[in-house]
Enzyme design. Structure first.
Site, PDB file in Angstrom:
ATOM      1  N   HIS A  12     -27.946  -1.465  14.974  1.00 21.23           N
ATOM      2  CA  HIS A  12     -28.227  -0.869  16.280  1.00 21.23           C
ATOM      3  C   HIS A  12     -29.490  -1.544  16.815  1.00 21.23           C
ATOM      4  O   HIS A  12     -30.397  -1.818  16.031  1.00 21.23           O
ATOM      5  CB  HIS A  12     -28.441   0.643  16.164  1.00 21.23           C
ATOM      6  CG  HIS A  12     -29.686   1.029  15.421  1.00 21.23           C
ATOM      7  ND1 HIS A  12     -29.707   1.916  14.370  1.00 21.23           N
ATOM      8  CD2 HIS A  12     -30.984   0.647  15.551  1.00 21.23           C
ATOM      9  CE1 HIS A  12     -30.936   2.043  13.907  1.00 21.23           C
ATOM     10  NE2 HIS A  12     -31.741   1.282  14.604  1.00 21.23           N
ATOM     11  N   HIS A  59     -34.681   7.968  16.280  1.00 21.50           N
ATOM     12  CA  HIS A  59     -35.971   7.277  16.415  1.00 21.50           C
ATOM     13  C   HIS A  59     -36.924   8.170  17.213  1.00 21.50           C
ATOM     14  O   HIS A  59     -37.291   7.855  18.345  1.00 21.50           O
ATOM     15  CB  HIS A  59     -35.792   5.941  17.119  1.00 21.50           C
ATOM     16  CG  HIS A  59     -34.859   4.981  16.434  1.00 21.50           C
ATOM     17  ND1 HIS A  59     -33.494   5.128  16.446  1.00 21.50           N
ATOM     18  CD2 HIS A  59     -35.103   3.861  15.720  1.00 21.50           C
ATOM     19  CE1 HIS A  59     -32.938   4.135  15.759  1.00 21.50           C
ATOM     20  NE2 HIS A  59     -33.892   3.351  15.313  1.00 21.50           N
ATOM     21  N   HIS A 194     -35.474  -6.497   9.798  1.00 19.85           N
ATOM     22  CA  HIS A 194     -36.337  -6.565  10.976  1.00 19.85           C
ATOM     23  C   HIS A 194     -37.638  -5.804  10.733  1.00 19.85           C
ATOM     24  O   HIS A 194     -37.679  -4.852   9.959  1.00 19.85           O
ATOM     25  CB  HIS A 194     -35.664  -6.077  12.261  1.00 19.85           C
ATOM     26  CG  HIS A 194     -35.223  -4.638  12.310  1.00 19.85           C
ATOM     27  ND1 HIS A 194     -34.356  -4.059  11.414  1.00 19.85           N
ATOM     28  CD2 HIS A 194     -35.507  -3.651  13.212  1.00 19.85           C
ATOM     29  CE1 HIS A 194     -34.124  -2.806  11.753  1.00 19.85           C
ATOM     30  NE2 HIS A 194     -34.821  -2.517  12.840  1.00 19.85           N
ATOM     31  N   GLU A 241     -33.683   0.822   7.127  1.00 19.65           N
ATOM     32  CA  GLU A 241     -32.493   1.421   7.770  1.00 19.65           C
ATOM     33  C   GLU A 241     -31.212   1.079   7.008  1.00 19.65           C
ATOM     34  O   GLU A 241     -30.219   1.789   7.087  1.00 19.65           O
ATOM     35  CB  GLU A 241     -32.381   0.927   9.222  1.00 19.65           C
ATOM     36  CG  GLU A 241     -33.442   1.489  10.146  1.00 19.65           C
ATOM     37  CD  GLU A 241     -33.351   0.968  11.586  1.00 19.65           C
ATOM     38  OE1 GLU A 241     -34.038   1.531  12.448  1.00 19.65           O
ATOM     39  OE2 GLU A 241     -32.618  -0.009  11.858  1.00 19.65           O
TER      40      GLU A 241
HETATM   41  C1  DHB Z   1     -35.522  -2.867  17.555  1.00 18.07           C
HETATM   42  C2  DHB Z   1     -34.694  -2.586  16.486  1.00 18.07           C
HETATM   43  C3  DHB Z   1     -34.504  -1.280  16.061  1.00 18.07           C
HETATM   44  O1  DHB Z   1     -33.752  -0.908  14.992  1.00 18.07           O
HETATM   45  C4  DHB Z   1     -35.093  -0.250  16.742  1.00 18.07           C
HETATM   46  O2  DHB Z   1     -34.812   0.995  16.361  1.00 18.07           O
HETATM   47  C5  DHB Z   1     -35.946  -0.518  17.812  1.00 18.07           C
HETATM   48  C6  DHB Z   1     -36.152  -1.829  18.214  1.00 18.07           C
HETATM   49  C7  DHB Z   1     -35.735  -4.249  18.018  1.00 18.07           C
HETATM   50  O3  DHB Z   1     -35.181  -5.195  17.431  1.00 18.07           O
HETATM   51  O4  DHB Z   1     -36.432  -4.454  19.005  1.00 18.07           O
HETATM   52 FE    FE Z   2     -33.871   1.264  14.532  1.00 16.87          FE
END
Ligand code: DHB
Ligand code: FE
Length: 319
Positions: A12, A59, A194, A241
């Site tokens: 996501h 979130h 990430h 996650e």
């Molecule tokens: C991003 C990725 C995420 O999983 C999230 O919750 C918020 C931002 C991103 O890549 O910017």
């Molecule tokens: Fe996220």
């Protein structure tokens, strides 16, 4: 009898939602991401699940640092899109399946996984973006009811990968003890590698992600032994996650077919991963669920007793 027929893993990313909502899907950057889901949308349209269980994380939209349940099951009739700072996304309200959700809550809690029952909840990009990627952009209604299962991966300590995997197995026992014939698809969402802030912001580890996807398909038990620190070190702070994918994998058969996989880097700050894992068994209900369980006999009889009482409640309701 209800059956989990497949598991779907999908990242996501809020920017994916923004690209959809602002008509940017044909821009080369985004086309690369969306093209990886074209076949999946066809698969989903053909598969036509009656219900989707979407394991996702909130979130700080429905919950905040004031209160964060580890596992929260959405039992409401509907879940409106949350305002994440720029107004609610223009997506349909997510309709729930309160009867199956209540059954799952009962079965899983009596199976000794203490879910939080949520009767009112808004859902953010963690749920709506994977829905878009697999179901497209319906104007008025999503094609099937959804049971959201929110997992805490935003505040330490999140659940372990092993706990997630075992919860998946409990979810499957719950679904397969529901008397109505329903085809259920379960989503595991979030990730892949990430990190959004701090000195390592922008971290992506494709080698680690790809090995995670390989093991998810072939050797998920190996993944259940990965400690939180390894997710943090190898996949970045938000890479945690990925434990949610283990709930999906636990809910699927030990054996089954990987029918599709996609991986691209980046979308916003995130490595995008996607997998479809079909179950080996068909949705005809030919196998005795309890008979094949590998759980210890104490666990089995506890669950059998719990299930008996569930059936009593279910058949009372029918009279
Ligand atoms: C991003 C990725 C995420 O999983 C999230 O919750 C918020 C931002 C991103 O890549 O910017
Ligand atoms: Fe996220």
């Amino acid at each position: 009898m209800a059956k989990i027929i497949a598991g779907v893993g999908s990242s996501h990313v809020p920017a994916i939602g923004a690209a959809l909502d602002n008509g940017k899907t044909e821009e080369p950057y985004w086309k690369r991401v969306f093209s990886g889901f074209e076949k999946s949308k066809e698969w989903m349209a053909k598969t036509k699940p009656d219900v989707a269980i979407v394991v996702y994380n909130d979130h700080a939209s429905a919950f905040s640092v004031e209160m964060i349940p580890t596992f929260a099951l959405g039992c409401a009739a509907e879940f409106p899109p949350a305002d994440e700072g720029w107004g609610p996304r223009p997506v349909p309200v997510v309709k729930g399946h309160p009867a199956l959700a209540a059954h799952i809550a009962q079965s899983v809690i009596l199976d000794e996984f203490d879910l939080t029952i949520v009767n009112k909840m808004e859902v953010d990009h963690g749920l709506t973006v994977p829905m878009n990627l697999l179901f497209g952009q319906p104007k008025d209604a999503w094609p099937c009811p959804v049971i959201p299962l929110a997992v805490n991966v935003v505040m330490y300590p999140p659940p372990t990968g092993h706990r997630c995997y075992m919860l998946g197995k409990a979810l499957r026992r719950a679904v397969e003890s529901y008397p109505e014939d329903l085809k259920v698809v379960i989503f595991g969402t979030g990730g892949l590698s990430h990190q959004i802030s701090g000195p390592r912001a922008g971290l992506i580890n494709s080698k680690w992600d790809k090995s995670f996807l390989d093991n998810l398909s072939k050797d998920p038990k190996k993944l259940t032994r990965i400690p939180h620190l390894e997710y943090m070190r190898e996949a970045g702070a938000e890479g945690i996650e990925m434990v949610m994918w283990l709930i999906m994998r636990g809910a699927r058969d030990d054996k089954g077919d990987e029918v599709y996989r996609f991986y691209t880097v980046p979308a916003s700050n995130t490595a995008v991963g996607h997998i479809i894992l079909e179950n080996a068994r068909k949705a005809s209900g030919t196998r005795k669920v309890a008979g094949k369980s590998k759980r210890g006999s104490a666990g089995k009889s506890r669950q059998a007793a719990a299930r008996k009482s569930i059936h009593r409640i279910a058949s009372k309701g029918k009279r």
